[in-house]
Design an enzyme around this catalytic site. Structure first.
Site, PDB file in Angstrom:
ATOM      1  N   LYS A   1       0.563  -1.103   0.478  1.00 21.91           N
ATOM      2  CA  LYS A   1      -0.193   0.040   0.164  1.00 21.91           C
ATOM      3  C   LYS A   1       1.102   1.551  -0.463  1.00 21.91           C
ATOM      4  CE  LYS A   1      -5.162   0.601   1.490  1.00 21.91           C
ATOM      5  NZ  LYS A   1      -5.568   0.633   0.736  1.00 21.91           N
TER       6      LYS A   1
HETATM    7  C1  LIG Z   1      -4.680  -2.536  -4.780  1.00 25.40           C
HETATM    8  C2  LIG Z   1      -5.884  -3.176  -3.306  1.00 25.40           C
HETATM    9  N1  LIG Z   1      -6.008  -4.197  -2.872  1.00 25.40           N
HETATM   10  C3  LIG Z   1      -6.954  -4.749  -3.008  1.00 25.40           C
HETATM   11  C4  LIG Z   1      -7.995  -3.675  -1.755  1.00 25.40           C
HETATM   12  C5  LIG Z   1      -8.755  -4.157  -0.547  1.00 25.40           C
HETATM   13  O1  LIG Z   1      -8.058  -4.385   1.095  1.00 25.40           O
HETATM   14  P1  LIG Z   1      -8.946  -3.997   2.148  1.00 25.40           P
HETATM   15  O2  LIG Z   1      -9.827  -5.026   2.005  1.00 25.40           O
HETATM   16  O3  LIG Z   1      -7.797  -4.335   3.169  1.00 25.40           O
HETATM   17  O4  LIG Z   1      -9.709  -2.541   2.188  1.00 25.40           O
HETATM   18  C6  LIG Z   1      -7.058  -2.468  -1.697  1.00 25.40           C
HETATM   19  C7  LIG Z   1      -8.059  -1.595  -0.381  1.00 25.40           C
HETATM   20  O5  LIG Z   1      -7.457  -1.251   0.712  1.00 25.40           O
HETATM   21  C8  LIG Z   1      -6.625  -2.292  -2.771  1.00 25.40           C
HETATM   22  O6  LIG Z   1      -5.962  -0.420  -2.694  1.00 25.40           O
END
Ligand SMILES: Cc1ncc(COP(=O)(O)O)c(C=O)c1O
Length: 328
Positions: free
Chosen positions: A160
């Site tokens: 992230k």
């Molecule tokens: C690229 C990406 N994949 C998946 C997710 C989903 O992750 P989460 O369920 O922890 O929000 C996110 C969002 O946070 C994201 O930015």
């Protein structure tokens, strides 16, 4: 997403509660030029039934934040528990009585030119009212992007990292301009990775299938909620294995998951219907279970949520002048 954000919102910058209007960084900030920040996205859901705001899995989000900051060697000067306490304080000061999105961000904050990093780090936590991110009640039309998902050996997708979201922005922008609601990215091996801002699940023969975390995906917390609910409450086999692009065209059901998107059914991919282009029944069931869990309606999953509003303090005037001026 709300069109305008109230500049009187109270935010936390380096541990201080100030107004959004006052929270500023310099234009030479390292992260602004080189993308050297790590962020999180957390939701708090407002329950009318309980007159309560429920913060969803904050410890898991803050543990992931700290781990990911470690990848970029950004120091977050607090534990996941104290970050949760700061967030509760922030939500209480803002007196939100609506669903909220929380954006923690830690970043390299030295103001100078030069890509090498040093130990000057900052952090912010911002919370804002937030509704639906993607209008998905009728199901989405997703398109497989010509942009490939970034590789772990280039910029780790699991981390992230701010700069990594250029990859998501390029894919989303192209998808929307081509008439799709969301992009699906393949990784460098040609397997399905995830959506631009969400994880992906497909149903085939009543089995729930999602790419493993080694396929250049974010290790989603909603993904974990869905896997748990599907196994325990629906009795489904949940399988982590690589997914081919063409499986998206022949699967029974398809949906995307994420903190912002929630659980978003996909009814068409690349102009092809998923089954009969209607929202699948397992998707519907899992989606309902998820919303029941995040709104505190499932006793077994109350451990996922933290109540924000102290009901006994509800009628008392608010102590902070900043919160008073925000007037929520
Ligand atoms: C690229 C990406 N994949 C998946 C997710 C989903 O992750 P989460 O369920 O922890 O929000 C996110 C969002 O946070 C994201 O930015």
């Amino acid at each position: 997403m709300p069109a305008e954000i109230d500049p009187n919102l109270i935010v936390c910058l380096n541990g201080e509660f100030i107004s959004l209007r006052e929270a500023r960084v310099g234009i030479l900030t390292h992260a602004l030029h080189y993308g050297t920040g790590v962020f999180e996205g957390i939701r708090a859901y407002w329950s009318d039934a309980e007159h309560q705001l429920f913060l969803l899995r904050p410890l898991e989000h803050y543990r992931r934040w700290k781990q990911n900051c470690g990848i970029l060697r950004i120091d977050v000067p607090m534990t996941a528990e104290s970050a949760t306490d700061i967030t509760l304080e922030l939500l209480r000061r803002n007196r939100f009585r609506t669903s909220v999105y929380i954006r923690p961000l830690a970043f390299k904050s030295a103001e100078r030119v030069g890509v090498a990093t040093d130990a000057e780090d900052s952090f912010a936590i911002i919370a804002m009212p937030f509704g639906e991110y993607l209008r998905s009640d009728k199901g989405l039309h997703a398109g497989v992007s010509s942009w490939r998902r970034i590789d772990d050996n280039a910029i780790p997708a699991r981390a992230k990292i701010c700069g990594a979201y250029v990859n998501s922005a390029l894919a989303s922008d192209d998808a929307r301009r081509s008439g799709f609601d969301e992009a699906i990215l393949l990784n460098e091996s040609g397997h399905v990775a995830e959506g631009a801002t969400c994880n992906l699940f497909m149903v085939r023969d009543r089995k729930l299938i999602t790419p493993p975390v080694t396929e250049n995906v974010l290790e989603g917390i909603t993904r974990d909620c869905v896997m748990t609910l599907a196994r325990r409450e629906v009795g489904l086999d949940v399988i982590e294995r690589p997914i081919d692009r063409s499986e998206l065209y022949i699967c029974d059901e398809l949906f995307l998951t994420g903190t912002a998107v929630g659980i978003a059914p996909v009814v068409r991919v690349d102009h092809r219907p998923v089954r009969d282009a209607a929202i699948g029944s397992l998707t519907q069931t899992i989606r309902q279970l998820y919303f029941d869990a995040v709104l505190g309606r499932l006793r077994a999953y109350r451990k996922w949520i933290v109540p924000v509003v102290s009901l006994e303090l509800e009628e008392e005037p608010h102590a902070s002048s900043l919160a008073g001026s925000h007037g929520r």
